[in-house]
Design an enzyme around this catalytic site. Sequence first.
Site, PDB file in Angstrom:
ATOM      1  N   CYS A   1       0.584  -0.866   0.054  1.00 17.41           N
ATOM      2  CA  CYS A   1       0.139  -0.288  -0.378  1.00 17.41           C
ATOM      3  C   CYS A   1       1.046   0.736   0.226  1.00 17.41           C
ATOM      4  CB  CYS A   1      -0.791  -0.126   0.742  1.00 17.41           C
ATOM      5  SG  CYS A   1      -0.537  -0.502   2.677  1.00 17.41           S
TER       6      CYS A   1
ATOM      7  N   ARG B   1       3.534   4.426  12.086  1.00 22.41           N
ATOM      8  CA  ARG B   1       2.541   4.062  11.674  1.00 22.41           C
ATOM      9  C   ARG B   1       1.790   5.487  13.375  1.00 22.41           C
ATOM     10  NH1 ARG B   1       0.000   0.321   9.813  1.00 22.41           N
ATOM     11  NH2 ARG B   1       0.873  -1.270  10.483  1.00 22.41           N
TER      12      ARG B   1
ATOM     13  N   HIS C   1      -3.335   5.919   4.706  1.00 25.22           N
ATOM     14  CA  HIS C   1      -1.447   6.246   4.399  1.00 25.22           C
ATOM     15  C   HIS C   1      -1.107   8.150   4.859  1.00 25.22           C
ATOM     16  CE1 HIS C   1      -1.215   2.755   5.746  1.00 25.22           C
ATOM     17  NE2 HIS C   1      -0.709   2.054   4.648  1.00 25.22           N
TER      18      HIS C   1
END
Length: 341
Positions: free
Chosen positions: A136, A242, A249
């Site tokens: 991703c 994170r 994101h």
Amino acid sequence: DGPSVAVVGVTGAVGQEFLRVLSDRNFPYRNIRLLASRRSAGKRLTFEDREYTIEELRPESFEGIDIALFSAGGSISKEFGPVAVERGSIVVDNSSAFRMVPEVPLVIPEVNPEAMAHIKLKGRSGKGALIANPNCSTIICLMAATPLHRHAKVVRMVVSTYQAASGAGAAAMEELLQQTHEVLDGKQPTCKIFNQQYAFNLFSHNAAVLSNGYNEEEMKLVKETRKIWNDMDVKVTATCIRVPVMRAHAESVNLQFEKPLDEDTARCILEGAAGVAVIDDRESNHFPTPLDVSNKDDVAVGRIRQDLSQDGNLGLDIFVCGDQIRKGAALNAIQIAEKLL
Ligand code: 2RA
């Protein structure tokens, strides 16, 4: 009469998004088979006004399947991906299992469609194939960096990512919500998925750290960029973090070019790029945010500016946001499937 489609890992966050995207895009499937582990087999699920029973994933699940969308983790892909190919399916695999296998195309349809041009549904005379969906954070970064690369050739890319909970699965999203409530209630946060508090915090990506000090997520960005750009010389480094965001994101990207590229030209290129929305309003300090792109198809790019540490317009800084479950996984995979039609 369209293809018969199997969804492997249908109960997961990406599996559920596969169904949403198939429906949103009116994908012309003839029929659909929903596959999951024994734990979920037998459960009923309504999709496009039809009742389905989730079936346990087995080798024979792929009989008569034209396209198999996989998002059930690397070990399931390793075990059943080749089985599906042998039975004649074209597998689009969202795991990292086969991404770096040289003969496996690693594809972002807007970026390198030529990598899969030799694979078609029609006339494949029962032969299967496997196509890998990139990670991703790679997809989101390269959706914005590639149009610029094509124009002025990126020689070095530095990426800092701010990755959402969804990348670690639905349970991580639930943990973020639960911890947020616990902290606000003055309770000790429950740490099950991550070994440290996530709410009101951020930490280095949970992927394993390798002997070179990079984690697996960072090395995916390095290796997948080189494969997708077919450029083993481009220098890439990354730091993946994170952050307490649900499903999109964000990535800060510094690009160094072989040829000069000024920010106005860059902005113009990005405004014309497929799958990219430019949000770059300095006046009102309005730039991409995860909430702008959540549940959306496009990645958003902004903070487009000359890198003042580089001379002669040879550097640019940009900031990109993209929905991790959608364009970062399910949408990209289904766009690959659309190219097979
Ligand atoms: C993450 N890229 O965000 C991973 C998910 N595949 O953790």
